[in-house]
Write a protein that holds these residues in place. Sequence first.
Motif, PDB file in Angstrom:
ATOM      1  N   VAL A  25       0.843  -1.199   0.000  1.00 30.14           N
ATOM      2  CA  VAL A  25       0.000   0.000   0.000  1.00 30.14           C
ATOM      3  C   VAL A  25       0.878   1.250   0.000  1.00 30.14           C
ATOM      4  O   VAL A  25       0.609   2.213  -0.728  1.00 30.14           O
ATOM      5  N   GLU A  26       1.947   1.242   0.782  1.00 27.35           N
ATOM      6  CA  GLU A  26       2.860   2.388   0.811  1.00 27.35           C
ATOM      7  C   GLU A  26       3.596   2.539  -0.517  1.00 27.35           C
ATOM      8  O   GLU A  26       3.836   3.668  -0.972  1.00 27.35           O
ATOM      9  N   ILE A  31       4.073   5.709  -5.542  1.00 28.38           N
ATOM     10  CA  ILE A  31       3.986   5.831  -7.011  1.00 28.38           C
ATOM     11  C   ILE A  31       2.938   6.869  -7.394  1.00 28.38           C
ATOM     12  O   ILE A  31       3.202   7.764  -8.203  1.00 28.38           O
ATOM     13  N   LEU A  32       1.758   6.784  -6.803  1.00 29.50           N
ATOM     14  CA  LEU A  32       0.658   7.672  -7.188  1.00 29.50           C
ATOM     15  C   LEU A  32       0.884   9.115  -6.766  1.00 29.50           C
ATOM     16  O   LEU A  32       0.485  10.039  -7.489  1.00 29.50           O
ATOM     17  N   ASN A  33       1.513   9.327  -5.638  1.00 29.15           N
ATOM     18  CA  ASN A  33       1.696  10.685  -5.119  1.00 29.15           C
ATOM     19  C   ASN A  33       2.615  11.552  -5.966  1.00 29.15           C
ATOM     20  O   ASN A  33       2.550  12.777  -5.890  1.00 29.15           O
ATOM     21  N   ASP A  51     -12.616  -2.538  -5.258  1.00 30.09           N
ATOM     22  CA  ASP A  51     -11.882  -3.776  -5.473  1.00 30.09           C
ATOM     23  C   ASP A  51     -10.416  -3.558  -5.111  1.00 30.09           C
ATOM     24  O   ASP A  51      -9.817  -2.561  -5.523  1.00 30.09           O
ATOM     25  N   PRO A  52      -9.839  -4.469  -4.346  1.00 27.70           N
ATOM     26  CA  PRO A  52      -8.428  -4.306  -3.997  1.00 27.70           C
ATOM     27  C   PRO A  52      -7.564  -4.385  -5.254  1.00 27.70           C
ATOM     28  O   PRO A  52      -7.852  -5.141  -6.173  1.00 27.70           O
ATOM     29  N   GLY A  57      -1.141  -4.416 -10.699  1.00 24.92           N
ATOM     30  CA  GLY A  57      -2.331  -3.855 -11.336  1.00 24.92           C
ATOM     31  C   GLY A  57      -2.212  -2.358 -11.535  1.00 24.92           C
ATOM     32  O   GLY A  57      -2.577  -1.829 -12.585  1.00 24.92           O
ATOM     33  N   VAL A  58      -1.681  -1.665 -10.532  1.00 29.47           N
ATOM     34  CA  VAL A  58      -1.474  -0.214 -10.627  1.00 29.47           C
ATOM     35  C   VAL A  58      -0.499   0.089 -11.753  1.00 29.47           C
ATOM     36  O   VAL A  58      -0.736   0.974 -12.584  1.00 29.47           O
TER      37      VAL A  58
END
Length: 73
Positions: A25-26, A31-33, A51-52, A57-58
């Motif tokens: 999760v971190e 990556i997203l931040n 959905d997890p 997947g990301v």
Amino acid sequence: MCDYVTQVKETCDALVDSGSPISEVEQIASILNRLTLEYNHFVDVITTSRDPINIDGVISVLVDVETHIDDPF
């Protein structure tokens, strides 16, 4: 995108090797931040999904998005 994600994963691997593991999760948050504004919609979709989603997947979504941004036709 592949280079960017590789850098993040290498940093996460170095943290694990040093005894400071980082959760998936971190890793995803990291990556997203740091994505540019053109990815905001996709970040919203990923972060609000019921959905997890795992890191692979990301990465897959972001690589696909990059392909469409670079070649919209």
